[in-house]
Every structure is written in C-alpha cells, then in structure tokens.
Design a protein around this motif. Structure first.
Motif, short mmCIF file in Angstrom:
data_model
loop_
_atom_site.label_atom_id
_atom_site.label_comp_id
_atom_site.label_asym_id
_atom_site.label_seq_id
_atom_site.Cartn_x
_atom_site.Cartn_y
_atom_site.Cartn_z
N GLN A 130 0.86 -1.19 0.00
CA GLN A 130 0.00 0.00 0.00
C GLN A 130 0.89 1.23 0.00
OE1 GLN A 130 -3.30 0.05 2.73
NE2 GLN A 130 -3.36 2.27 2.76
N LEU A 131 0.56 2.17 -0.85
CA LEU A 131 1.33 3.40 -0.99
C LEU A 131 0.37 4.58 -1.03
CD1 LEU A 131 4.12 4.74 -1.66
CD2 LEU A 131 3.56 4.38 -4.06
N THR A 132 0.64 5.61 -0.23
CA THR A 132 -0.20 6.81 -0.21
C THR A 132 0.61 7.98 -0.77
OG1 THR A 132 -1.36 6.01 1.74
CG2 THR A 132 -1.60 8.34 1.22
N LEU A 133 0.02 8.68 -1.74
CA LEU A 133 0.65 9.84 -2.34
C LEU A 133 -0.14 11.09 -2.01
CD1 LEU A 133 1.47 8.46 -5.90
CD2 LEU A 133 3.01 8.64 -3.95
N TYR A 134 0.56 12.18 -1.74
CA TYR A 134 -0.06 13.46 -1.42
C TYR A 134 0.37 14.47 -2.47
CZ TYR A 134 -0.61 11.16 3.04
OH TYR A 134 -0.94 10.26 4.02
N GLU A 135 -0.57 15.26 -2.95
CA GLU A 135 -0.27 16.23 -3.99
C GLU A 135 -0.98 17.55 -3.70
OE1 GLU A 135 -0.48 16.54 -8.86
OE2 GLU A 135 -1.20 14.75 -7.86
N LYS A 136 -0.33 18.64 -4.03
CA LYS A 136 -0.90 19.98 -3.91
C LYS A 136 -0.65 20.70 -5.22
CE LYS A 136 0.20 20.20 1.00
NZ LYS A 136 -1.14 20.00 1.48
N SER A 137 -1.65 21.45 -5.69
CA SER A 137 -1.49 22.16 -6.96
C SER A 137 -2.68 23.10 -7.17
CB SER A 137 -1.41 21.16 -8.12
OG SER A 137 -2.62 20.45 -8.24
N CYS A 138 -2.73 23.69 -8.35
CA CYS A 138 -3.89 24.43 -8.81
C CYS A 138 -4.78 23.45 -9.58
CB CYS A 138 -3.48 25.55 -9.76
SG CYS A 138 -2.36 26.77 -9.03
N ALA A 139 -6.07 23.73 -9.62
CA ALA A 139 -6.98 22.82 -10.32
C ALA A 139 -8.15 23.58 -10.91
CB ALA A 139 -7.50 21.75 -9.36
N ILE A 140 -8.66 23.06 -12.00
CA ILE A 140 -9.90 23.62 -12.55
C ILE A 140 -11.05 23.14 -11.66
CG2 ILE A 140 -9.03 23.78 -14.92
CD1 ILE A 140 -10.60 21.20 -15.54
N PRO A 141 -12.12 23.90 -11.54
CA PRO A 141 -13.21 23.52 -10.65
C PRO A 141 -13.77 22.11 -10.88
CG PRO A 141 -13.49 25.79 -11.33
CD PRO A 141 -12.33 25.23 -12.13
N ALA A 142 -13.72 21.62 -12.10
CA ALA A 142 -14.25 20.27 -12.39
C ALA A 142 -13.46 19.18 -11.68
CB ALA A 142 -14.24 20.02 -13.89
N GLN A 143 -12.23 19.45 -11.27
CA GLN A 143 -11.42 18.46 -10.56
C GLN A 143 -11.70 18.46 -9.06
OE1 GLN A 143 -7.69 20.15 -12.07
NE2 GLN A 143 -7.22 18.14 -12.93
N CYS A 144 -12.45 19.42 -8.57
CA CYS A 144 -12.68 19.59 -7.14
C CYS A 144 -13.80 18.69 -6.64
CB CYS A 144 -13.00 21.05 -6.84
SG CYS A 144 -11.66 22.15 -7.29
N GLY A 145 -13.61 18.15 -5.44
CA GLY A 145 -14.63 17.29 -4.85
C GLY A 145 -14.79 15.97 -5.57
N VAL A 146 -13.79 15.57 -6.34
CA VAL A 146 -13.87 14.36 -7.14
C VAL A 146 -13.10 13.23 -6.45
CG1 VAL A 146 -13.23 13.31 -9.36
CG2 VAL A 146 -14.08 15.65 -9.28
N SER A 147 -13.66 12.06 -6.45
CA SER A 147 -12.99 10.84 -5.99
C SER A 147 -13.10 9.82 -7.10
CB SER A 147 -13.65 10.30 -4.72
OG SER A 147 -13.52 11.20 -3.67
N GLY A 148 -12.14 8.91 -7.14
CA GLY A 148 -12.20 7.89 -8.17
C GLY A 148 -11.03 6.94 -8.08
N MET A 149 -10.81 6.22 -9.17
CA MET A 149 -9.73 5.26 -9.24
C MET A 149 -8.95 5.47 -10.53
SD MET A 149 -9.44 1.17 -9.49
CE MET A 149 -10.50 0.50 -8.34
#
Length: 127
Positions: A61-80
């Motif tokens: 198991q590996l957890t990655l953390y990322e910070k950046s700018c995003a377009i609103p469509a990427q916000c509140g999104v979960s997936g695989m």
C-alpha cells in the motif's frame, strides 16, 4: 473630491482580486511532510487542490499526497486510476483562499488584508 478619494480607496483593494496563490509540490510525496511546497499563482478561475491517492497491489500500500492548482471540475472528485502497476483510489479537495492548501490556516491573513483595505473606504463613508 469625495469621488476621487473613494476611487483611490477602491484602487488600493485591487491586489485582493489578483489570481489565487496555491501551494504546489515538486512531485507527489509519500508523506505529507515530504511535499516540498512552493507557492505559485494559479491561472484565473482555478482553485487550490489537495489530493490524496492510496495505491494498492496485493499487500503493498502506498499513499501519495499532492498539492497544486486545479480547474473547478477536478474539485470534490474521488475515483480510481491505474499507475505503475498499482490501483490508486484518490480524493481531491479544493479551497479558494490564498495558500489554503498548505495544511495550516491561511484564511486569517486574507481577512486581515481585506479589513486593512476596507478601513479607508469605511473612513471616507463616515466622514
């Protein structure tokens, strides 16, 4: 005279309308502490993003953390998504104040700046 003073006070507030500043990591990190954060100006209309992705392959198991700018469509999104032979479940969380994706509270300085900016306007309205 009053209008020119009001115009000057308004112009003092223009920097608050500048592009949003967000932290970005040089590369995704395996620990929140490993993210080498750098502030950057986002393009107009974008928000600050914090993303966590947990990848698994068998017992690994590996957890990655990322910070950046995003377009609103990427916000509140979960997936695989698949990458490097791992299946990652990710969650994107966005915020919209300067440097709000840094883990600490950046809201207070933004409010302080707004209050300092609006003091001359309030003064002119009361005089």
């Amino acid at each position: 005279m009053f209008r020119s003073q009001l115009l000057v006070a308004f112009l003092c507030c223009l920097p608050l309308a500048a592009c949003l500043r967000c932290y970005t990591c040089l590369f995704p990190a395996i620990s929140p502490m490993d993210c080498l954060k750098f502030p950057m100006e986002c393009p107009a209309g974008q928000r600050c993003l914090e993303s966590t992705a947990v990848g698994t392959r068998g017992t690994l198991q590996l957890t990655l953390y990322e910070k950046s700018c995003a377009i609103p469509a990427q916000c509140g999104v979960s997936g695989m998504k698949q990458a490097a032979g791992l299946s990652f479940n990710y969650t994107n969380i966005c915020c919209d104040t300067d440097l709000c994706n840094g883990g600490g509270s950046a809201i207070a300085p933004s409010w302080r700046a707004a209050v300092v900016c609006l003091l001359p306007v309030l003064y002119l309205l009361l005089v």
